[in-house]
Design a protein around this motif. Structure first.
Motif, mmCIF file in Angstrom:
data_model
loop_
_atom_site.group_PDB
_atom_site.id
_atom_site.type_symbol
_atom_site.label_atom_id
_atom_site.label_comp_id
_atom_site.label_asym_id
_atom_site.label_seq_id
_atom_site.Cartn_x
_atom_site.Cartn_y
_atom_site.Cartn_z
ATOM 1 N N GLN A 236 0.006 6.124 -7.264
ATOM 2 C CA GLN A 236 -0.610 5.606 -6.042
ATOM 3 C C GLN A 236 0.313 5.727 -4.835
ATOM 4 O OE1 GLN A 236 -2.301 1.658 -6.104
ATOM 5 N NE2 GLN A 236 -2.851 1.769 -3.959
ATOM 6 N N TYR A 237 1.622 5.483 -5.021
ATOM 7 C CA TYR A 237 2.542 5.454 -3.883
ATOM 8 C C TYR A 237 3.653 6.480 -4.016
ATOM 9 C CZ TYR A 237 0.529 0.880 -2.793
ATOM 10 O OH TYR A 237 -0.331 -0.141 -2.490
ATOM 11 N N ASP A 238 4.034 7.021 -2.873
ATOM 12 C CA ASP A 238 5.262 7.795 -2.704
ATOM 13 C C ASP A 238 6.082 7.079 -1.646
ATOM 14 O OD1 ASP A 238 5.230 10.172 -4.324
ATOM 15 O OD2 ASP A 238 3.639 10.952 -3.051
ATOM 16 N N LEU A 239 7.378 7.264 -1.678
ATOM 17 C CA LEU A 239 8.247 6.758 -0.612
ATOM 18 C C LEU A 239 8.642 7.912 0.287
ATOM 19 C CD1 LEU A 239 10.758 4.269 -2.270
ATOM 20 C CD2 LEU A 239 9.068 3.759 -0.534
ATOM 21 N N ALA A 240 8.802 7.612 1.556
ATOM 22 C CA ALA A 240 9.278 8.584 2.531
ATOM 23 C C ALA A 240 10.134 7.831 3.544
ATOM 24 C CB ALA A 240 8.099 9.262 3.220
ATOM 25 N N HIS A 241 10.863 8.569 4.358
ATOM 26 C CA HIS A 241 11.635 7.925 5.416
ATOM 27 C C HIS A 241 11.653 8.805 6.649
ATOM 28 C CE1 HIS A 241 15.441 10.262 5.464
ATOM 29 N NE2 HIS A 241 15.061 10.576 4.248
ATOM 30 N N ASP A 242 11.829 8.163 7.771
ATOM 31 C CA ASP A 242 11.929 8.859 9.039
ATOM 32 C C ASP A 242 12.881 8.059 9.915
ATOM 33 O OD1 ASP A 242 11.469 10.644 11.121
ATOM 34 O OD2 ASP A 242 9.665 9.616 11.802
ATOM 35 N N LYS A 243 13.975 8.680 10.306
ATOM 36 C CA LYS A 243 14.974 8.036 11.166
ATOM 37 C C LYS A 243 15.450 6.714 10.595
ATOM 38 C CE LYS A 243 13.093 10.349 15.148
ATOM 39 N NZ LYS A 243 12.290 10.249 16.341
ATOM 40 N N GLY A 244 15.655 6.674 9.281
ATOM 41 C CA GLY A 244 16.202 5.498 8.633
ATOM 42 C C GLY A 244 15.189 4.438 8.256
ATOM 43 N N GLU A 245 13.934 4.616 8.624
ATOM 44 C CA GLU A 245 12.901 3.636 8.284
ATOM 45 C C GLU A 245 12.097 4.134 7.084
ATOM 46 O OE1 GLU A 245 9.253 1.180 10.363
ATOM 47 O OE2 GLU A 245 10.716 2.211 11.598
ATOM 48 N N LEU A 246 11.870 3.238 6.126
ATOM 49 C CA LEU A 246 11.128 3.602 4.927
ATOM 50 C C LEU A 246 9.631 3.406 5.116
ATOM 51 C CD1 LEU A 246 13.372 2.048 2.144
ATOM 52 C CD2 LEU A 246 13.040 4.463 2.634
ATOM 53 N N PHE A 247 8.864 4.290 4.488
ATOM 54 C CA PHE A 247 7.410 4.238 4.511
ATOM 55 C C PHE A 247 6.889 4.468 3.110
ATOM 56 C CE2 PHE A 247 8.729 5.760 8.646
ATOM 57 C CZ PHE A 247 7.975 4.992 9.515
ATOM 58 N N VAL A 248 5.674 4.029 2.856
ATOM 59 C CA VAL A 248 4.978 4.404 1.628
ATOM 60 C C VAL A 248 3.819 5.299 2.032
ATOM 61 C CG1 VAL A 248 5.597 2.411 0.239
ATOM 62 C CG2 VAL A 248 3.554 2.319 1.640
ATOM 63 N N ILE A 249 3.531 6.244 1.183
ATOM 64 C CA ILE A 249 2.341 7.072 1.337
ATOM 65 C C ILE A 249 1.385 6.593 0.264
ATOM 66 C CG2 ILE A 249 1.420 9.405 1.261
ATOM 67 C CD1 ILE A 249 4.325 10.289 2.077
ATOM 68 N N ASP B 168 -5.379 5.361 -0.592
ATOM 69 C CA ASP B 168 -6.020 5.178 0.714
ATOM 70 C C ASP B 168 -5.907 6.468 1.527
ATOM 71 O OD1 ASP B 168 -7.310 4.010 2.850
ATOM 72 O OD2 ASP B 168 -5.645 2.712 3.421
ATOM 73 N N ALA B 169 -6.306 7.561 0.897
ATOM 74 C CA ALA B 169 -6.357 8.885 1.551
ATOM 75 C C ALA B 169 -5.009 9.346 2.097
ATOM 76 C CB ALA B 169 -7.412 8.897 2.647
ATOM 77 N N GLY B 170 -3.924 8.983 1.432
ATOM 78 C CA GLY B 170 -2.600 9.429 1.856
ATOM 79 C C GLY B 170 -2.078 8.755 3.104
ATOM 80 N N LEU B 171 -2.593 7.574 3.411
ATOM 81 C CA LEU B 171 -2.165 6.825 4.592
ATOM 82 C C LEU B 171 -0.674 6.514 4.509
ATOM 83 C CD1 LEU B 171 -3.078 5.282 7.195
ATOM 84 C CD2 LEU B 171 -3.300 3.272 5.730
ATOM 85 N N ARG B 172 0.043 6.739 5.589
ATOM 86 C CA ARG B 172 1.469 6.419 5.665
ATOM 87 C C ARG B 172 1.608 5.039 6.287
ATOM 88 N NH1 ARG B 172 6.012 10.090 8.712
ATOM 89 N NH2 ARG B 172 7.074 8.291 9.563
ATOM 90 N N ARG B 173 2.221 4.123 5.529
ATOM 91 C CA ARG B 173 2.346 2.729 5.974
ATOM 92 C C ARG B 173 3.802 2.305 5.919
ATOM 93 N NH1 ARG B 173 -1.160 0.227 1.373
ATOM 94 N NH2 ARG B 173 0.490 -1.317 1.578
ATOM 95 N N GLY B 174 4.157 1.375 6.774
ATOM 96 C CA GLY B 174 5.473 0.770 6.710
ATOM 97 C C GLY B 174 5.609 -0.053 5.447
#
Length: 97
Positions: A48-61, A65-71
């Protein structure tokens, strides 16, 4: 040293400056940590979830929920535990490896 060699040496010196090299090294370590944690989180959450980061902030994909990127602050308590566990396990793999 000809002009080309001097330009290469100057560019190399700029890239190896202590602050830039440290930033690059930390970015590489964070990339590896998040990639490992994402792999583990996918296992823990049945893809269900992947982790990602951008400029040091973590997000879940959120693939549920259709690949929504959330904090990560939007995760429930149980989901936060799973993400934290995934990060801890990925860090332990890096340290052991």
């Amino acid at each position: 040293m000809d002009g080309q060699d001097a330009r290469v040496a100057k560019a190399l010196a700029q890239h190896l400056r202590a602050d830039r090299f440290e930033r690059w090294l930390l970015a590489e370590a964070l990339d590896a940590l998040v990639a490992g944690a994402s792999r583990i989180l996918r296992e823990l959450t049945a893809d269900q979830y992947d982790l990602a980061h951008d400029k040091g902030e973590l997000f879940v994909i959120d693939h549920g929920d259709a690949g929504l990127r959330r904090g990560v602050r939007t995760l429930s308590g149980g989901e936060t535990f799973q993400a934290s566990l995934a990060l801890a396990l990925a860090l332990s793999e890096q340290l052991a490896g």
